[in-house]
Design a protein around this motif. Structure first.
Motif, PDB file in Angstrom:
ATOM      1  N   VAL A   1      -2.366 -40.597   7.842  1.00 50.00           N
ATOM      2  CA  VAL A   1      -0.943 -40.533   7.510  1.00 50.00           C
ATOM      3  C   VAL A   1      -0.542 -41.884   6.939  1.00 50.00           C
ATOM      4  O   VAL A   1      -1.037 -42.925   7.398  1.00 50.00           O
ATOM      5  N   THR A   2       0.365 -41.880   5.959  1.00 53.21           N
ATOM      6  CA  THR A   2       0.896 -43.149   5.454  1.00 53.21           C
ATOM      7  C   THR A   2       2.419 -43.103   5.461  1.00 53.21           C
ATOM      8  O   THR A   2       3.039 -42.037   5.398  1.00 53.21           O
ATOM      9  N   THR A   3       3.020 -44.282   5.538  1.00 52.56           N
ATOM     10  CA  THR A   3       4.462 -44.432   5.414  1.00 52.56           C
ATOM     11  C   THR A   3       4.728 -45.817   4.847  1.00 52.56           C
ATOM     12  O   THR A   3       3.787 -46.558   4.541  1.00 52.56           O
ATOM     13  N   LEU A   4       5.993 -46.181   4.686  1.00 53.42           N
ATOM     14  CA  LEU A   4       6.355 -47.426   4.015  1.00 53.42           C
ATOM     15  C   LEU A   4       7.214 -48.314   4.905  1.00 53.42           C
ATOM     16  O   LEU A   4       7.899 -47.834   5.816  1.00 53.42           O
ATOM     17  N   ALA A   5       7.201 -49.599   4.610  1.00 54.45           N
ATOM     18  CA  ALA A   5       8.072 -50.558   5.293  1.00 54.45           C
ATOM     19  C   ALA A   5       8.345 -51.730   4.366  1.00 54.45           C
ATOM     20  O   ALA A   5       7.575 -52.000   3.444  1.00 54.45           O
TER      21      ALA A   5
ATOM     22  N   VAL B   1      15.371 -48.279  11.606  1.00 52.49           N
ATOM     23  CA  VAL B   1      14.171 -48.186  12.439  1.00 52.49           C
ATOM     24  C   VAL B   1      13.178 -49.264  12.048  1.00 52.49           C
ATOM     25  O   VAL B   1      12.892 -49.467  10.861  1.00 52.49           O
ATOM     26  N   LYS B   2      12.652 -49.947  13.049  1.00 54.25           N
ATOM     27  CA  LYS B   2      11.689 -51.011  12.823  1.00 54.25           C
ATOM     28  C   LYS B   2      10.277 -50.565  13.187  1.00 54.25           C
ATOM     29  O   LYS B   2      10.097 -49.649  13.986  1.00 54.25           O
ATOM     30  N   VAL B   3       9.293 -51.224  12.587  1.00 55.10           N
ATOM     31  CA  VAL B   3       7.901 -50.923  12.886  1.00 55.10           C
ATOM     32  C   VAL B   3       7.143 -52.245  13.006  1.00 55.10           C
ATOM     33  O   VAL B   3       7.485 -53.234  12.346  1.00 55.10           O
ATOM     34  N   VAL B   4       6.142 -52.264  13.878  1.00 58.82           N
ATOM     35  CA  VAL B   4       5.203 -53.389  13.928  1.00 58.82           C
ATOM     36  C   VAL B   4       3.817 -52.846  13.618  1.00 58.82           C
ATOM     37  O   VAL B   4       3.478 -51.714  13.987  1.00 58.82           O
ATOM     38  N   ARG B   5       3.028 -53.668  12.911  1.00 57.68           N
ATOM     39  CA  ARG B   5       1.719 -53.223  12.420  1.00 57.68           C
ATOM     40  C   ARG B   5       0.596 -54.037  13.031  1.00 57.68           C
ATOM     41  O   ARG B   5       0.746 -55.213  13.355  1.00 57.68           O
ATOM     42  N   ALA B   6      -0.572 -53.403  13.116  1.00 54.53           N
ATOM     43  CA  ALA B   6      -1.802 -54.120  13.441  1.00 54.53           C
ATOM     44  C   ALA B   6      -2.297 -54.838  12.188  1.00 54.53           C
ATOM     45  O   ALA B   6      -1.795 -54.619  11.083  1.00 54.53           O
TER      46      ALA B   6
ATOM     47  N   ASN C   1      -4.842 -54.316  10.520  1.00 52.47           N
ATOM     48  CA  ASN C   1      -5.393 -53.373   9.536  1.00 52.47           C
ATOM     49  C   ASN C   1      -4.308 -52.535   8.864  1.00 52.47           C
ATOM     50  O   ASN C   1      -4.611 -51.642   8.062  1.00 52.47           O
ATOM     51  N   GLY C   2      -3.049 -52.801   9.183  1.00 52.52           N
ATOM     52  CA  GLY C   2      -1.944 -52.096   8.549  1.00 52.52           C
ATOM     53  C   GLY C   2      -1.472 -50.863   9.291  1.00 52.52           C
ATOM     54  O   GLY C   2      -0.461 -50.261   8.910  1.00 52.52           O
ATOM     55  N   ASN C   3      -2.160 -50.478  10.348  1.00 54.98           N
ATOM     56  CA  ASN C   3      -1.737 -49.294  11.096  1.00 54.98           C
ATOM     57  C   ASN C   3      -0.558 -49.618  12.017  1.00 54.98           C
ATOM     58  O   ASN C   3      -0.472 -50.723  12.565  1.00 54.98           O
TER      59      ASN C   3
ATOM     60  N   LYS D   1      -3.440 -42.120  13.604  1.00 51.34           N
ATOM     61  CA  LYS D   1      -3.209 -43.412  12.967  1.00 51.34           C
ATOM     62  C   LYS D   1      -2.210 -43.240  11.821  1.00 51.34           C
ATOM     63  O   LYS D   1      -2.367 -42.361  10.970  1.00 51.34           O
ATOM     64  N   VAL D   2      -1.194 -44.100  11.806  1.00 51.97           N
ATOM     65  CA  VAL D   2      -0.195 -44.100  10.737  1.00 51.97           C
ATOM     66  C   VAL D   2      -0.318 -45.417   9.985  1.00 51.97           C
ATOM     67  O   VAL D   2      -0.029 -46.484  10.533  1.00 51.97           O
ATOM     68  N   HIS D   3      -0.776 -45.350   8.749  1.00 54.74           N
ATOM     69  CA  HIS D   3      -0.976 -46.559   7.947  1.00 54.74           C
ATOM     70  C   HIS D   3       0.335 -46.928   7.258  1.00 54.74           C
ATOM     71  O   HIS D   3       0.924 -46.107   6.561  1.00 54.74           O
ATOM     72  N   VAL D   4       0.787 -48.160   7.472  1.00 54.43           N
ATOM     73  CA  VAL D   4       2.071 -48.620   6.951  1.00 54.43           C
ATOM     74  C   VAL D   4       1.842 -49.469   5.705  1.00 54.43           C
ATOM     75  O   VAL D   4       1.208 -50.525   5.766  1.00 54.43           O
ATOM     76  N   VAL D   5       2.353 -48.998   4.578  1.00 54.67           N
ATOM     77  CA  VAL D   5       2.216 -49.689   3.298  1.00 54.67           C
ATOM     78  C   VAL D   5       3.463 -50.532   3.064  1.00 54.67           C
ATOM     79  O   VAL D   5       4.589 -50.025   3.165  1.00 54.67           O
ATOM     80  N   MET D   6       3.283 -51.794   2.743  1.00 54.95           N
ATOM     81  CA  MET D   6       4.419 -52.668   2.474  1.00 54.95           C
ATOM     82  C   MET D   6       4.931 -52.452   1.053  1.00 54.95           C
ATOM     83  O   MET D   6       4.156 -52.225   0.120  1.00 54.95           O
TER      84      MET D   6
END
Length: 248
Positions: A128-132, A146-151, A153-155, A219-224
């Protein structure tokens, strides 16, 4: 890295909205809002096709009249994710397909945002991917953002309405707060699994659907991104969005 899987976008467009009934049909610069979203999405070259998924005959008819591909879906879906899953099933999308959930209230959508969501799927491990994007501490205080924190590796590690991460030592450099942008892309089997899961405890506490994925171990991969979303939440937003869109 492999080639990109076949990728499709589905735009959920229901009629009923507590804050803005009939929102997909609102006129913005001479077009209904759903048409703007469709035209912006279809200009993304990473997509094979784009479909509207609605529960209302008025939206369905308006889409057909304007040549926008549309699928009729049930009225009782609890979320947009459930609606796009029904549409993907009706469209008989390939099992290896990537399905992008594009919010129907983003008439100024940047096609580049959609392309950046799809690109990570060259890696077969991405589910899965999403954006931030980066915001400041004052913006991060707003629970509607809504806020997100990433590992590393971008997840995604966690999504929250609270300001995360918490900086306990005021002498430390302020953190980069990441605003979650609610666009998602899923491998079709993962989307199916997601919509078959019951709401999770953290999801119900924070009222954030994406926490169901994390609690299920997905796993949700967060793309900047540097792009900003400009959503229409209330009737008062229409004039502001129209003014912004004149420059696009």
């Amino acid at each position: 890295m492999s080639s990109l899987p076949p990728s499709y976008a589905i735009i959920p467009a229901r009629y009923q909205s507590s804050r803005f009934p009939g929102k997909p049909l609102v006129n913005i610069l001479g077009k209904p809002m759903f048409q703007w979203v469709y035209e912006r999405a279809i200009s993304c070259r990473s997509l094979k096709s784009v479909w509207l998924a609605t529960d209302d005959e008025r939206i369905f008819t308006a889409a057909e009249e304007r040549g926008v591909p549309v699928v009729m879906t049930a009225v009782d879906h609890p979320s947009g994710s459930d609606r796009i899953m029904e549409a993907a099933t009706k469209l008989k999308l390939e099992e290896e397909a990537v399905v992008v959930n594009i919010q129907g209230d983003e008439p100024a959508l940047a096609p580049e945002m959609v392309a950046s969501l799809i690109e990570p799927f060259r890696d077969s491990q991405v589910e899965v991917t999403t954006l931030a994007r980066v915001i400041d501490a004052e913006q991060a205080e707003n629970p509607d953002r809504v806020k997100v924190v990433r590992a590393v590796n971008g997840n995604a590690l966690y999504f929250s309405r609270a300001r995360i991460p918490h900086v306990r030592d005021p002498k430390k450099k302020a953190a980069d707060y990441l605003l979650h942008i609610g666009l998602y892309a899923y491998r079709l089997p993962v989307l199916r699994r997601f919509t078959n899961l019951p709401p999770s405890p953290l999801e119900e506490l924070e009222k954030l659907e994406q926490l169901r994925l994390l609690e299920a171990g997905v796993k949700v991969h967060v793309v900047m991104t540097d792009y900003q979303g400009f959503g229409v939440d209330r009737p008062d937003d229409v004039a502001m969005i129209a003014a912004q869109m004149k420059g696009l």
